[in-house]
Enzyme design. Sequence first.
Site, PDB file in Angstrom:
ATOM      1  N   GLY A 201     -99.980  14.617  51.725  1.00  0.00           N
ATOM      2  CA  GLY A 201     -99.554  15.542  50.665  1.00  0.00           C
ATOM      3  C   GLY A 201    -100.737  16.264  50.051  1.00  0.00           C
ATOM      4  O   GLY A 201    -101.888  16.099  50.484  1.00  0.00           O
TER       5      GLY A 201
ATOM      6  N   ILE B 185    -102.228  16.130  46.828  1.00  0.00           N
ATOM      7  CA  ILE B 185    -103.256  15.282  46.216  1.00  0.00           C
ATOM      8  C   ILE B 185    -103.690  14.202  47.205  1.00  0.00           C
ATOM      9  O   ILE B 185    -104.875  13.913  47.355  1.00  0.00           O
ATOM     10  CB  ILE B 185    -102.764  14.646  44.895  1.00  0.00           C
ATOM     11  CG1 ILE B 185    -102.456  15.730  43.853  1.00  0.00           C
ATOM     12  CG2 ILE B 185    -103.817  13.671  44.343  1.00  0.00           C
ATOM     13  CD1 ILE B 185    -101.886  15.206  42.538  1.00  0.00           C
TER      14      ILE B 185
ATOM     15  N   ASP C 162     -97.003   8.657  55.722  1.00  0.00           N
ATOM     16  CA  ASP C 162     -96.409   9.856  55.130  1.00  0.00           C
ATOM     17  C   ASP C 162     -95.283  10.296  56.059  1.00  0.00           C
ATOM     18  O   ASP C 162     -95.475  10.332  57.281  1.00  0.00           O
ATOM     19  CB  ASP C 162     -97.489  10.957  55.002  1.00  0.00           C
ATOM     20  CG  ASP C 162     -97.050  12.094  54.088  1.00  0.00           C
ATOM     21  OD1 ASP C 162     -95.951  12.645  54.327  1.00  0.00           O
ATOM     22  OD2 ASP C 162     -97.793  12.428  53.151  1.00  0.00           O
ATOM     23  N   ASN C 163     -94.135  10.623  55.502  1.00  0.00           N
ATOM     24  CA  ASN C 163     -93.031  11.046  56.375  1.00  0.00           C
ATOM     25  C   ASN C 163     -92.991  12.566  56.563  1.00  0.00           C
ATOM     26  O   ASN C 163     -92.049  13.100  57.140  1.00  0.00           O
ATOM     27  CB  ASN C 163     -91.684  10.534  55.848  1.00  0.00           C
ATOM     28  CG  ASN C 163     -91.285  11.179  54.536  1.00  0.00           C
ATOM     29  OD1 ASN C 163     -92.064  11.931  53.947  1.00  0.00           O
ATOM     30  ND2 ASN C 163     -90.070  10.911  54.080  1.00  0.00           N
TER      31      ASN C 163
ATOM     32  N   ALA D  36     -99.412   6.449  41.419  1.00  0.00           N
ATOM     33  CA  ALA D  36     -99.480   7.799  40.848  1.00  0.00           C
ATOM     34  C   ALA D  36     -98.252   8.044  39.997  1.00  0.00           C
ATOM     35  O   ALA D  36     -97.117   7.959  40.462  1.00  0.00           O
ATOM     36  CB  ALA D  36     -99.564   8.829  41.968  1.00  0.00           C
TER      37      ALA D  36
ATOM     38  N   TYR E 170     -86.696  12.744  37.171  1.00  0.00           N
ATOM     39  CA  TYR E 170     -88.090  12.605  37.620  1.00  0.00           C
ATOM     40  C   TYR E 170     -88.879  11.787  36.594  1.00  0.00           C
ATOM     41  O   TYR E 170     -89.581  10.837  36.945  1.00  0.00           O
ATOM     42  CB  TYR E 170     -88.720  13.978  37.836  1.00  0.00           C
ATOM     43  CG  TYR E 170     -90.120  13.917  38.388  1.00  0.00           C
ATOM     44  CD1 TYR E 170     -90.372  13.355  39.631  1.00  0.00           C
ATOM     45  CD2 TYR E 170     -91.202  14.406  37.663  1.00  0.00           C
ATOM     46  CE1 TYR E 170     -91.650  13.284  40.140  1.00  0.00           C
ATOM     47  CE2 TYR E 170     -92.489  14.342  38.166  1.00  0.00           C
ATOM     48  CZ  TYR E 170     -92.710  13.789  39.404  1.00  0.00           C
ATOM     49  OH  TYR E 170     -93.989  13.714  39.905  1.00  0.00           O
TER      50      TYR E 170
ATOM     51  N   LYS F 135     -90.416   8.022  37.247  1.00  0.00           N
ATOM     52  CA  LYS F 135     -91.845   7.706  37.120  1.00  0.00           C
ATOM     53  C   LYS F 135     -92.072   6.664  36.015  1.00  0.00           C
ATOM     54  O   LYS F 135     -92.938   5.791  36.134  1.00  0.00           O
ATOM     55  CB  LYS F 135     -92.642   8.975  36.850  1.00  0.00           C
ATOM     56  CG  LYS F 135     -92.829   9.843  38.094  1.00  0.00           C
ATOM     57  CD  LYS F 135     -93.735   9.135  39.081  1.00  0.00           C
ATOM     58  CE  LYS F 135     -93.871   9.894  40.386  1.00  0.00           C
ATOM     59  NZ  LYS F 135     -94.646   9.126  41.390  1.00  0.00           N
TER      60      LYS F 135
END
Length: 322
Positions: free
Chosen positions: A10, A12, A31-32, A117, A149, A153
């Site tokens: 990604g 970052i 990572d997909n 993250a 979201y 998180k």
Amino acid sequence: MRTLVTGGAGYIGSNLVDALMAEGHDVSVVDNLSTGRIENIAHWLGHDRFHFVCDTILNRDLVDHLVAGVDLVYHLAALVGVKYIVDDPVEGIRTNVTGTEIVLEKAYKYWKRTVIASSSEVYGRNPDVPWREDGQSVFGPTTVSRWSYAFSKALDEHLAHSYSLQGLPVTAVRYFNSYGPRLDPNGYGSVVARFITQARAGQPITVYGDGCQTRSFTYVDDTVRGTILAGTVPAAVGQVFNIGSNREIAIRDLGAKIRDLVASASDIVHVPLQEAYGDHFEEIPRRVPDTQRAVRVLGFRAGTPLEQGLKKTLAWFESLDS
Ligand code: UDP
């Protein structure tokens, strides 16, 4: 050190991979490629210290195997950004909550230091700016998808905190509007990428609402440095950190700045928030980190001036043309 970066293809994540590789570490990436891009890590494929697995972090057995083989886990895999979540809330919650639960479960099983993250979204619409890490999370109703979201998180952070109480060495980082090379060149998910793309194409620069809302844009090299420190400074264990610049700028001023930088003839237009996001969207009027804890514990300050970071970001966008 042997490190695992989930979401390492990604924006970052891949910048983090570059920094870890440059420091001489062994880096595994899972990572997909849902929002990550193979181009972001292509330059490392075949390197003997780099290992890439294209799969989802929802694959429990795979995550078990990967976590078992490293010393340190950076968990960045997520469906990132409010816009993606609003588009597909179920997938967002599954990836961001179940994915983190799996990663932390395995980190706990093998007792591996972990950084997760998180996001400045966890402060929601807390009016008490700048936001300190122990400040309130102020969210809207659960019937409004944009908040899922923030909720997801926040739940990730709760999980991390709970594992930390059981002794797991885990740290959470809350990113503030990171920008830089490898943002989605189509402009999806970040206003910096959108404005650069619009300015370069001579299209109108679309400022949502009156443009007085502010953000604290953080250059990706700073984002990455803060993340690495969170995974290595001993005193960071068990804590959460704002990783962001304390330079606040209004979005309409950002639009003008990017237009000047690109030397573009684009108009700056105002788009009603409802037109941009649909009904029930709630804009966050100010988003500014209190950076004292990061300075004190990590020795971290996001030092890249906005003008310099924007120049480097623009240079990267231009490099895609050739
Ligand atoms: N924004 C804007 N025009 C755009 C895209 C975004 O004015 O074309 C605004 C958006 O409403 C927000 C800010 O820019 O106030 C930052 O948006 P972004 O999606 O980059 O991140 P956010 O901070 O909202 O998660």
